[in-house]
Design a protein around this motif. Sequence first.
Motif, mmCIF file in Angstrom:
data_model
loop_
_atom_site.group_PDB
_atom_site.id
_atom_site.type_symbol
_atom_site.label_atom_id
_atom_site.label_comp_id
_atom_site.label_asym_id
_atom_site.label_seq_id
_atom_site.Cartn_x
_atom_site.Cartn_y
_atom_site.Cartn_z
ATOM 1 N N ALA A 278 17.694 9.989 -18.920
ATOM 2 C CA ALA A 278 18.914 9.578 -19.621
ATOM 3 C C ALA A 278 18.854 9.978 -21.090
ATOM 4 N N LYS A 279 20.022 10.238 -21.674
ATOM 5 C CA LYS A 279 20.159 10.595 -23.085
ATOM 6 C C LYS A 279 20.309 9.357 -23.951
ATOM 7 N N CYS A 280 20.843 8.312 -23.363
ATOM 8 C CA CYS A 280 21.116 7.082 -24.124
ATOM 9 C C CYS A 280 19.806 6.502 -24.655
ATOM 10 N N ASP A 281 19.796 6.120 -25.930
ATOM 11 C CA ASP A 281 18.588 5.632 -26.579
ATOM 12 C C ASP A 281 18.167 4.289 -26.000
ATOM 13 N N GLY A 282 16.835 4.128 -25.805
ATOM 14 C CA GLY A 282 16.279 2.835 -25.435
ATOM 15 C C GLY A 282 16.677 2.357 -24.059
ATOM 16 N N LEU A 283 16.921 3.282 -23.137
ATOM 17 C CA LEU A 283 17.367 2.889 -21.802
ATOM 18 C C LEU A 283 16.209 2.226 -21.058
ATOM 19 N N ASP A 284 16.408 0.975 -20.637
ATOM 20 C CA ASP A 284 15.371 0.209 -19.952
ATOM 21 C C ASP A 284 16.039 -0.614 -18.863
ATOM 22 N N ILE A 285 16.128 -0.018 -17.669
ATOM 23 C CA ILE A 285 16.774 -0.695 -16.547
ATOM 24 C C ILE A 285 15.732 -1.197 -15.560
ATOM 25 N N VAL A 286 14.830 -0.308 -15.199
ATOM 26 C CA VAL A 286 13.811 -0.617 -14.199
ATOM 27 C C VAL A 286 12.438 -0.412 -14.826
ATOM 28 N N ASN A 287 11.527 -1.330 -14.562
ATOM 29 C CA ASN A 287 10.161 -1.168 -15.047
ATOM 30 C C ASN A 287 9.188 -1.147 -13.870
ATOM 31 N N GLU A 288 7.939 -0.897 -14.177
ATOM 32 C CA GLU A 288 6.931 -0.790 -13.133
ATOM 33 C C GLU A 288 6.767 -2.099 -12.378
ATOM 34 N N ASN A 289 6.981 -3.208 -13.069
ATOM 35 C CA ASN A 289 6.842 -4.510 -12.412
ATOM 36 C C ASN A 289 7.845 -4.659 -11.281
ATOM 37 N N HIS A 290 9.093 -4.201 -11.510
ATOM 38 C CA HIS A 290 10.110 -4.272 -10.458
ATOM 39 C C HIS A 290 9.682 -3.458 -9.239
ATOM 40 N N ILE A 291 9.257 -2.230 -9.472
ATOM 41 C CA ILE A 291 8.911 -1.345 -8.361
ATOM 42 C C ILE A 291 7.691 -1.865 -7.611
ATOM 43 N N ASN A 292 6.661 -2.309 -8.335
ATOM 44 C CA ASN A 292 5.460 -2.834 -7.684
ATOM 45 C C ASN A 292 5.770 -4.088 -6.881
ATOM 46 N N GLN A 293 6.639 -4.920 -7.436
ATOM 47 C CA GLN A 293 7.003 -6.152 -6.740
ATOM 48 C C GLN A 293 7.686 -5.851 -5.406
ATOM 49 N N VAL A 294 8.614 -4.900 -5.419
ATOM 50 C CA VAL A 294 9.309 -4.545 -4.178
ATOM 51 C C VAL A 294 8.346 -3.904 -3.182
ATOM 52 N N GLU A 295 7.426 -3.058 -3.664
ATOM 53 C CA GLU A 295 6.456 -2.446 -2.764
ATOM 54 C C GLU A 295 5.559 -3.502 -2.121
ATOM 55 N N GLN A 296 5.188 -4.520 -2.880
ATOM 56 C CA GLN A 296 4.392 -5.609 -2.307
ATOM 57 C C GLN A 296 5.188 -6.365 -1.248
ATOM 58 N N PHE A 297 6.459 -6.583 -1.518
ATOM 59 C CA PHE A 297 7.305 -7.259 -0.535
ATOM 60 C C PHE A 297 7.401 -6.441 0.755
ATOM 61 N N LYS A 298 7.421 -5.139 0.617
ATOM 62 C CA LYS A 298 7.520 -4.282 1.803
ATOM 63 C C LYS A 298 6.323 -4.522 2.724
ATOM 64 N N GLY A 299 5.131 -4.589 2.164
ATOM 65 C CA GLY A 299 3.949 -4.849 2.976
ATOM 66 C C GLY A 299 3.950 -6.250 3.569
ATOM 67 N N LYS A 300 4.373 -7.229 2.780
ATOM 68 C CA LYS A 300 4.399 -8.607 3.279
ATOM 69 C C LYS A 300 5.369 -8.763 4.442
ATOM 70 N N VAL A 301 6.560 -8.200 4.294
ATOM 71 C CA VAL A 301 7.565 -8.339 5.345
ATOM 72 C C VAL A 301 7.137 -7.600 6.598
ATOM 73 N N ALA A 302 6.499 -6.440 6.441
ATOM 74 C CA ALA A 302 6.010 -5.719 7.618
ATOM 75 C C ALA A 302 4.972 -6.557 8.358
ATOM 76 N N GLY A 303 4.087 -7.214 7.601
ATOM 77 C CA GLY A 303 3.095 -8.079 8.238
ATOM 78 C C GLY A 303 3.724 -9.267 8.941
ATOM 79 N N ILE A 304 4.708 -9.898 8.300
ATOM 80 C CA ILE A 304 5.389 -11.044 8.911
ATOM 81 C C ILE A 304 6.113 -10.616 10.178
ATOM 82 N N ALA A 305 6.771 -9.441 10.129
ATOM 83 C CA ALA A 305 7.502 -8.959 11.297
ATOM 84 C C ALA A 305 6.548 -8.728 12.472
ATOM 85 N N GLN A 306 5.355 -8.197 12.182
ATOM 86 C CA GLN A 306 4.376 -8.001 13.258
ATOM 87 C C GLN A 306 3.919 -9.327 13.835
ATOM 88 N N VAL A 307 3.694 -10.302 12.965
ATOM 89 C CA VAL A 307 3.264 -11.621 13.441
ATOM 90 C C VAL A 307 4.356 -12.252 14.294
#
Length: 779
Positions: free
Chosen positions: A74-103
Amino acid sequence: MSGSLLRSVSTVSTPMHSLGAEKKKKTSDKDPGSPLKHFVTAKKRINGIFEQISGYIDESADFLKIAENFQSNAKCDGLDIVNENHINQVEQFKGKVAGIAQVISRDKMKVAFFGRTSNGKSTVINAMLRDKILPSGIGHTTNVFINVEGSDGYEAYLLTPDSDDRKTVQSVGQLAHALCGERLEDSSILVKVFWPKGRCALLRDDVVLLDSPGIDVTPDLDSWIDEHCLDADVFVLVANSESTLMRTEKNFFHTVSERLSKPNIFILNNRWDASASEPEFMEAVKKQHLERCVSFLVEELGVVDRLQAEDRVFFVSAKEALQSRLQKQQGMPEEGGALAEGFQARLFEFENFERKFEETISHSAVMTKFDQHAKRGKTISSELKEVMEDVFHRSSQQRAICIEQCKEQSDRLEVTEKQLDLLTQECKDRIREMTEDVERQVSSAMREEIRRLSVLMDEFNTPFHPNPMVLKVYKKELHTHLEQGLGRNLATRCMPNLSQTLELTQTEMTERMEALLPPEVRQQCMEQSGAILVRREPFEANFHLDIHNLCADFQENIEFQFSLGWQALVRRFLGPKTAKRALMGYDDTVPRPLPPAEVGEVVLAPHVQDLIAQDAEIMARVITNLASIYSRSSVGVLVITGVIWKAVGWRLIAVTGGLYALLYLYERLTWTNKAKERTFKKQFVDYASDKLQLVVSFTSQNISHQVQQELSGNFARLCRQVDIAKEELQREISQLNTEIDQLEEVQQRAKLLRNKAGWLDSELNSFVQQYLHGGNMSG
């Protein structure tokens, strides 16, 4: 719901060896109102919810990656929409839900049967399954754990811990007998029997039955519980109605109660058919057994209250129930065979046990299996909702920032365009004023140099000779000398002031234009070249007068001319042009325009000029007539001589004639190459001065045009710098508008995903309300 198992349509028993060769004869499903359906529908519902949660997480992960990629470019100064914490959190949820679905997919209702050896545990299981699946009877003692569950295939098979190979159904009986006949070192091993669901309605509803060795065969009850009982939903204590509850049985369930919080325990007093031989004592014995069992459940274990405990104790004959159901499957009467008196009552009691068992295990399994899953799902959906809410607010804030930046850039572009238009007009006016001033300066300087042309001519020292060939070379060198000298003198006179004025004007234009450039562009130009406008070369005016072509038609007259000769006197008296007309004998009647008045000359009125012209014309005519008379006859000479002689005397005439002759002789003797050179230079100066006067205007305009080109070129280059800055601003505005649209899409999608997380949370709440808190057992 009572008697639901009995209402199942039975299949005709087929030999074990023909299971794989024949198509399965399906029994009808259990009654749609069976309590077991409660677990099945709850499992299907929560499995569907977690599939939606899994798809939602995948969608969220893709969205966050797209948003992160957009954010990084992006060209817009100081653009901060998504951070690493958001992405890591969702990736962790993906593993948890896959495990729950198997159980969840593996979750089944599990019932564990315990009791002392030969109390009929395997027979009870066979009766509930309506088939002889587990070995039972005399000589068949279960010495390992046997897990019975349904399979989707058409053939039965089993798995043992020491091998992953499926053993066909023909070897089930052989292996069971072997397990009973051999004394295994480890009685806690588990053998899994997979029975076709089509042959057993109970297994079709995700029920797993666990048969166990007698609890009196080993003191290591803790390991049994840890390995096989922690996930059990219901425990069935199969007791022998011919004896009371033993200490071993009580100790085992005390241990279970310590490990699990209020386990669901049923007590089956098996072999109750033995009471038929002593009917007079049956009720008393039954009451005694019931009181002891209720006391054990309520007072010793504390798992239920007294009213509930009476519904957990049953008096049955598993052997009679199994025999009756097998006869029914074969098309024979249920009461056929050697059945003791009161069989129908005992069979009804077994069916009542099954109904209570189904209600309890279904409700318990839903609570134990799905309650934690629902809570975890709510936690995940709640945290995902917070993530999307955060992304939504961030994108909203960044969109507002981009809109503000876009507005600032648009205002800046508009101001730049207006200022450039004003500055362009001012610079054009300034260039026009300067060119006019330069034209005046050059014109004045050139007239001054024309007046001083004789001085420049005197500086020419090339040897002179009247020979035509030498004279031609002499003229050529003289042209070059005058060309260079006039150009040098004009540059000396004009260039200092002209250069200074030009420098000031360019500096002013540069400063004005520099104010229109963005600070970063100015800084970049200064870093690259040290100035906003890089000078290509110093300005040098080209004073090209082209003397050679201008004076190409000059014709010198270096023949001897006596100063007191007749023609010289006429020329001196009338002037060069009038004398020429008089001496040549023609009348120039073609009107000629008057030359323009020089600066500072007195301009006469038209009628005064006419009078002067008339006087000159009359005088020319008189002298012309006299000359004509003299030329026609020599008598005129004699007449004039006689007149003068009579008037002054012959002596004066002689003296005057002598002086006239001496003067002629002197001039004739002094007519050398030097005199010819002086005459030539004087004639050339007069001729060149007239010619140069004609090109004064042209030369001054040429110099002013050069100045105009220099200033206009520099101004154009400055405008180009501003145009580049404008184009950059326009690109930034266009990119900001694109980013604003993309941020709006991010905002809308984050809002949609946030709302979807809320919808998933409401689905989980609905599941909890319906299956966990609502107490709905109908499925």
